[in-house]
Structures are given as C-alpha cells and as structure tokens.
Design a protein around this motif. Structure first.
Motif, short mmCIF file in Angstrom:
data_model
loop_
_atom_site.label_atom_id
_atom_site.label_comp_id
_atom_site.label_asym_id
_atom_site.label_seq_id
_atom_site.Cartn_x
_atom_site.Cartn_y
_atom_site.Cartn_z
N VAL A 260 2.68 9.74 -5.42
CA VAL A 260 3.48 10.85 -5.19
C VAL A 260 4.53 11.17 -6.02
CG1 VAL A 260 4.86 11.90 -3.33
CG2 VAL A 260 2.78 10.91 -2.80
N LEU A 261 5.20 10.02 -6.39
CA LEU A 261 6.37 10.23 -7.44
C LEU A 261 5.83 10.94 -8.75
CD1 LEU A 261 9.39 10.27 -8.08
CD2 LEU A 261 9.17 7.82 -8.46
N THR A 262 4.66 10.12 -9.32
CA THR A 262 4.02 10.72 -10.43
C THR A 262 3.42 11.81 -10.32
OG1 THR A 262 3.25 8.24 -11.03
CG2 THR A 262 2.18 10.24 -12.05
N ARG A 263 2.81 12.42 -9.33
CA ARG A 263 2.35 13.75 -8.93
C ARG A 263 3.62 14.76 -9.03
NH1 ARG A 263 -0.15 17.84 -10.30
NH2 ARG A 263 -1.11 19.18 -8.62
N PHE A 264 4.74 14.19 -8.23
CA PHE A 264 5.82 15.22 -8.41
C PHE A 264 6.49 15.40 -9.76
CE2 PHE A 264 10.63 15.09 -7.49
CZ PHE A 264 10.78 16.53 -7.42
N THR B 231 0.73 -1.43 -0.16
CA THR B 231 0.04 0.02 -0.01
C THR B 231 0.87 1.30 -0.14
OG1 THR B 231 -1.68 -1.18 1.27
CG2 THR B 231 -1.84 1.18 0.97
N ARG B 232 1.93 1.22 0.72
CA ARG B 232 2.80 2.55 0.89
C ARG B 232 3.53 2.62 -0.43
NH1 ARG B 232 2.18 6.45 2.71
NH2 ARG B 232 1.33 5.50 4.77
N SER B 233 4.04 1.48 -1.21
CA SER B 233 4.44 1.61 -2.26
C SER B 233 3.71 2.16 -3.28
CB SER B 233 5.22 0.11 -2.78
OG SER B 233 5.86 0.56 -3.87
N LYS B 234 2.60 1.75 -3.44
CA LYS B 234 1.78 2.40 -4.36
C LYS B 234 1.44 3.87 -4.25
CE LYS B 234 -2.54 2.11 -6.78
NZ LYS B 234 -2.43 3.81 -7.42
N SER B 235 1.25 3.97 -2.84
CA SER B 235 0.95 5.51 -2.39
C SER B 235 2.13 6.47 -2.87
CB SER B 235 0.77 5.62 -1.00
OG SER B 235 0.72 6.99 -0.65
N ASN B 236 3.43 5.76 -2.49
CA ASN B 236 4.82 6.62 -3.12
C ASN B 236 4.88 6.67 -4.46
OD1 ASN B 236 5.40 6.48 -0.14
ND2 ASN B 236 6.92 5.08 -0.50
N ASP C 234 12.99 11.75 2.31
CA ASP C 234 13.24 10.22 2.64
C ASP C 234 12.33 9.25 1.78
OD1 ASP C 234 14.87 11.26 4.63
OD2 ASP C 234 13.21 10.87 6.29
N MET C 235 11.11 9.80 1.24
CA MET C 235 10.34 8.81 0.51
C MET C 235 11.13 8.74 -0.98
SD MET C 235 7.75 8.91 -2.12
CE MET C 235 7.61 10.56 -2.25
N LEU C 236 11.30 9.93 -1.36
CA LEU C 236 12.00 9.92 -2.69
C LEU C 236 13.21 9.22 -2.91
CD1 LEU C 236 10.96 11.42 -5.78
CD2 LEU C 236 12.76 13.13 -5.14
N LYS C 237 13.94 9.51 -1.76
CA LYS C 237 15.21 8.87 -1.70
C LYS C 237 14.98 7.15 -1.78
CE LYS C 237 20.08 8.66 -0.93
NZ LYS C 237 20.80 9.13 -1.80
N LYS C 238 14.18 6.82 -1.05
CA LYS C 238 13.86 5.26 -1.06
C LYS C 238 13.25 4.81 -2.27
CE LYS C 238 11.04 1.98 1.40
NZ LYS C 238 9.70 1.61 1.84
N GLU C 239 12.34 5.58 -2.96
CA GLU C 239 11.67 5.16 -4.27
C GLU C 239 12.72 5.21 -5.55
OE1 GLU C 239 8.87 3.58 -4.72
OE2 GLU C 239 8.74 3.49 -2.60
N THR C 240 13.54 6.49 -5.60
CA THR C 240 14.47 6.56 -6.60
C THR C 240 15.85 6.28 -6.53
OG1 THR C 240 14.66 8.88 -6.42
CG2 THR C 240 12.54 8.12 -7.59
N GLY C 241 16.23 6.39 -5.14
CA GLY C 241 17.66 6.39 -5.02
C GLY C 241 18.46 7.69 -5.25
N LYS C 242 17.48 8.75 -5.33
CA LYS C 242 18.13 10.05 -5.49
C LYS C 242 17.24 11.17 -4.60
CE LYS C 242 18.03 9.25 -10.52
NZ LYS C 242 17.25 9.57 -11.60
N THR C 243 17.91 12.16 -4.20
CA THR C 243 17.47 13.16 -3.40
C THR C 243 16.53 13.82 -4.20
OG1 THR C 243 19.16 14.70 -3.49
CG2 THR C 243 19.45 13.23 -1.92
N PRO C 244 15.60 14.81 -3.49
CA PRO C 244 14.68 15.67 -4.30
C PRO C 244 15.55 16.46 -5.05
CG PRO C 244 13.87 15.11 -2.23
CD PRO C 244 15.08 14.71 -2.22
N GLN C 245 16.86 17.22 -4.72
CA GLN C 245 17.67 18.01 -5.19
C GLN C 245 18.14 17.47 -6.53
OE1 GLN C 245 17.73 21.13 -4.06
NE2 GLN C 245 18.66 21.77 -5.92
N GLU C 246 18.40 16.32 -6.47
CA GLU C 246 19.21 15.68 -7.51
C GLU C 246 18.07 15.43 -8.59
OE1 GLU C 246 22.55 13.02 -5.43
OE2 GLU C 246 20.62 12.21 -5.23
#
Length: 146
Positions: free
Chosen positions: A36-40, A28-33, A77-89
């Motif tokens: 969020v990533l798609t919306r970002f 559930t969390r993975s789908k939610s993440n 934290d969520m973006l780093k976990k899902e993509t391996g990149k920080t939001p700034q990157e």
C-alpha cells in the motif's frame, strides 16, 4: 492444559500456536502495508508529475485513501504505523521535495511553481517551505545557484 492446536497442513501435521498465528498475521499485514505504501508513493508521483495538482489543487488524504480503496482513518493509522508520519506530513514532504527540484531545476518563479503544485496562493507554499526546509524558496534557490 496446553494452548497448542494441531492443524492439518497439506501433507504434514504441525503444531500451531496463537503466537505463531499472530506472527504470521503481522508478516502478512506488514507486506500488505508495504505494498500500500509503495502504491501511495506511485500515486503521489503521478499526481505531481501530471497536471492533476494544478487542475485539482493540493491532494487530500481522502483522495489517496479512496484511490487505495481504504478508509481515511485506516489509511492514516497504517501509514503512521509503517512510517511514523501522518499522511498529511507525508504529502507535505513530497510537495517540498518536488518544489526543491523545480526551484533548483527550472527558471520558473516561485508563484508559477506554487500554482503548478496546487497551491491557491504562493504565500502558502512559501510558509510551508520555510517551515519544512528552514528557508524560503528564494533563499533556497540562491543557495543552489551560489
């Protein structure tokens, strides 16, 4: 003693373990993440397609976290976990992607492109571009033409 519990599930009863609960939570969390990533990604596209970048400058992590109704720390934290990149990157990669499109697809000067992307000084785009793409914007344009 067993850690299994039996819970009522509409019309049937099924064994329910803590491991199943964690697995369900992760799914559930993975789908939610991913949502969020798609919306970002949509927000990033909108930011650079419109006039917001030129008007407001380079976007911050906080800007996008606020738009997504998340704290900056949780979002990072969520973006780093899902993509391996920080939001700034992630934001910088998007800036370079858009810059490459504009460099190869328009006759705009590097300065015009830098200002349209929200940079205060064109040298900052050149520095970031060289760091991320391995060449300057003008060198990139020459490669694309030749």
């Amino acid at each position: 003693m067993s850690t299994r519990k039996t819970i009522s599930c509409r019309s049937s009863r099924m064994p329910y373990t803590a491991a199943k609960q964690r697995s369900l939570y992760r799914l559930t969390r993975s789908k939610s993440n991913r949502d969020v990533l798609t919306r970002f990604e949509q927000l990033l596209d909108e930011y650079f397609e419109g006039s917001a970048a030129e008007r407001d400058g380079l976007p911050s992590v906080k800007h996008f976290a606020d738009k997504l109704c998340l704290s900056s720390n949780y979002f990072g934290d969520m973006l780093k976990k899902e993509t391996g990149k920080t939001p700034q990157e992630y934001i910088q990669e998007k800036i370079i992607e858009v810059a490459k499109d504009r460099i190869s697809g328009t006759q705009d000067t590097v300065s015009q492109i830098a200002y349209s992307l929200g940079f205060q000084y064109p040298q900052h785009l050149c520095r970031l571009f060289k760091k991320r793409a391995g060449c300057t914007p003008n060198e990139y344009r020459a490669k694309m033409i030749g």
